[in-house]
Structure formats: structure tokens, C-alpha cells
Design a protein around this motif. Sequence first.
Motif, PDB file in Angstrom:
ATOM      1  N   ARG A  37       0.828  -1.216   0.000  1.00  0.00           N
ATOM      2  CA  ARG A  37       0.000   0.000   0.000  1.00  0.00           C
ATOM      3  C   ARG A  37       0.858   1.261   0.000  1.00  0.00           C
ATOM      4  O   ARG A  37       0.338   2.368  -0.153  1.00  0.00           O
ATOM      5  N   SER A  38       2.178   1.093   0.220  1.00  0.00           N
ATOM      6  CA  SER A  38       3.063   2.264   0.253  1.00  0.00           C
ATOM      7  C   SER A  38       3.865   2.427  -1.030  1.00  0.00           C
ATOM      8  O   SER A  38       4.753   3.269  -1.099  1.00  0.00           O
TER       9      SER A  38
ATOM     10  N   ILE B  38      -0.584   4.284   8.887  1.00  0.00           N
ATOM     11  CA  ILE B  38      -1.908   4.374   8.249  1.00  0.00           C
ATOM     12  C   ILE B  38      -2.011   3.362   7.105  1.00  0.00           C
ATOM     13  O   ILE B  38      -3.000   2.651   6.967  1.00  0.00           O
ATOM     14  N   ASN B  39      -0.938   3.296   6.293  1.00  0.00           N
ATOM     15  CA  ASN B  39      -0.957   2.397   5.138  1.00  0.00           C
ATOM     16  C   ASN B  39      -0.937   0.923   5.540  1.00  0.00           C
ATOM     17  O   ASN B  39      -1.290   0.067   4.735  1.00  0.00           O
ATOM     18  N   ALA B  40      -0.506   0.639   6.763  1.00  0.00           N
ATOM     19  CA  ALA B  40      -0.555  -0.753   7.241  1.00  0.00           C
ATOM     20  C   ALA B  40      -1.995  -1.148   7.579  1.00  0.00           C
ATOM     21  O   ALA B  40      -2.269  -2.304   7.883  1.00  0.00           O
ATOM     22  N   ASP B  41      -2.908  -0.166   7.514  1.00  0.00           N
ATOM     23  CA  ASP B  41      -4.330  -0.396   7.775  1.00  0.00           C
ATOM     24  C   ASP B  41      -4.539  -1.158   9.093  1.00  0.00           C
ATOM     25  O   ASP B  41      -5.112  -2.259   9.104  1.00  0.00           O
ATOM     26  N   PRO B  42      -4.071  -0.586  10.205  1.00  0.00           N
ATOM     27  CA  PRO B  42      -4.073  -1.328  11.464  1.00  0.00           C
ATOM     28  C   PRO B  42      -5.478  -1.580  12.017  1.00  0.00           C
ATOM     29  O   PRO B  42      -6.392  -0.785  11.794  1.00  0.00           O
ATOM     30  N   ASP B  43      -5.596  -2.700  12.690  1.00  0.00           N
ATOM     31  CA  ASP B  43      -6.824  -2.984  13.448  1.00  0.00           C
ATOM     32  C   ASP B  43      -6.702  -2.246  14.774  1.00  0.00           C
ATOM     33  O   ASP B  43      -5.629  -2.224  15.370  1.00  0.00           O
ATOM     34  N   VAL B  44      -7.774  -1.644  15.213  1.00  0.00           N
ATOM     35  CA  VAL B  44      -7.748  -0.959  16.506  1.00  0.00           C
ATOM     36  C   VAL B  44      -8.829  -1.556  17.406  1.00  0.00           C
ATOM     37  O   VAL B  44      -9.783  -2.153  16.908  1.00  0.00           O
TER      38      VAL B  44
END
Lengths: 136, 129
Positions: A37-38, B38-44
Motif C-alpha cells: 500500500r506504500s 496508516i498504510n498498514a491499515d491497522p486494526d484498533v
Amino acid sequence: MLSLVELLQEIERNDQKVVLPPADVERLVKRFGPTVRSIGTWHKTTDGSVEIPIANIAAAAREIGSRLGEAVEELQSSKDLSDLLTESSAGGRLIESLATLHTKQFQDRVERFQTSADTVEVERIGADLLRELFGS
Amino acid sequence: MPNIRWRALPAGVKSHLLDRVRLRQITPAQLTELLSWINADPDVPDAEWCKDFGSFKLVGQGALPKTFLTAELPLLRDPGLISKPHRKNQLRKLTTPVLTSYIAPAIWRAPFFSRPARISLRLRMTPAT
């Protein structure tokens, strides 16, 4: 017939971009991790696609070596980028290289944002950074 | 475990982040770290959470990102409690390992990026008699 170097120069002159469709992005994320995604601008708040300047793909391919030259040439003739990344043995390295390049460009933009005295430019880069971080 | 809905981040919070970057209170490397996260699309967690980026923190609740705080701003349940040390036990520990230790939803009502009040002292030099 253009040589590879001429082809890369031609690509850099035009501000062309390749869009990885969301399904391909997620498939590549499963295989190579979230770094995918980067490799370009991830449209996180819209369709989840990733937009990559072709100039970056050419630069990353050049960095990796001549093995990908042919692949990039095929990309110019509309070969699917995700196939290139998946099928090429150097796909993982190309993704790493693209992500490093994109990150460096982002950092350069932040530095420019901090140092520029031109208010119009500051505003433009600021909007650009926000779009990159939080989506549009 | 939800994913963060970045569209929900208030516009004022975004522009204040930019102001802090412009003033070099946030470095390019730290902003890049935020982008990578942000780009790792983390679960929170479904509950309140906080992510520390060194010179600033991002706090949110479930999928909703709420605001950024300066590094020195403690995460208390009530901003009014900041100056009351005996209420420190109201800090709550978060168990999710990727996130920082303390959370406090009520601090979001405080101005983002606010700093604790500074006490200034003025010394007056008077000639010796």
C-alpha cells in the motif's frame, strides 16, 4: 524501436500513472505484506486502489537491474502491473524499491513544505500531504 | 477489531497537524512513520486507543480517529485532572501491545495539541542601596 534507456526517459517525461485495482492490491498485500500500500498513493477512503507513477516503476526497475527492463517495456505496452509484480522473481524487491522511493518522495515533500516561503506552494503541498495521509 | 475510518477525522484536526509540521514540531520522519502506520491499515480496539509517534500521539475510539496530542500531554480522563496528582490512579492501562499504555476519552474535549500552561517568572533588578 526504442532502446530501454530511451524508453525509460520517455516514461519519465510523461507524468503517466498506473492504477492497481483494489482486488489486486489486497492480493499483493496477502503475498508481500502491507508495504504494497506504500508503493504509491493508496486511495484508502475511496476504492482502495494504489496509484503509482510509471516514472517510479522505471526508476525502481533500473535500481534492481536489467532483469526487469523487459518487464517494464511490456508494462509500457499495457501489461498488467500486478502480473509483473506477482510473476517476476524480483517482484518482492521491486515492491520494496517502489515503497522506498515513494517514502523518500513523501519525506522530500514534507521538507519542502517546511522550508518553502511561497504560500501558494505551501498550500498546495499541504493539501497534497493530507490527501496522501488521510485520503480524499 | 475495526479498521480506522480516516474520513471521520475532523478537518480542523488535520489542518492543525499541518500547522505543527510547518512549525517543525513534527519531523518529516515522524510524519512518514504516521503514513506507514496508516498504510498498514491497522486494526484498533473497539474501545479507546492511542498510538504514540514520538512528538505526537493519535487518539481514537474504535474506528473513529479523534485527535492528535502533543507528546507531553498526559492522557487523562478529564483534562481538568492534569494538575491533580492524586487523581493519577484514574489512568487506565491498555492491553493491546501495539498501542501505547494509557488512554482517556475525555481529553478529546481539550484543545488538540494544547500544551500545559507555562509559568513565567520575571526578575526585576533593583540597584543595591
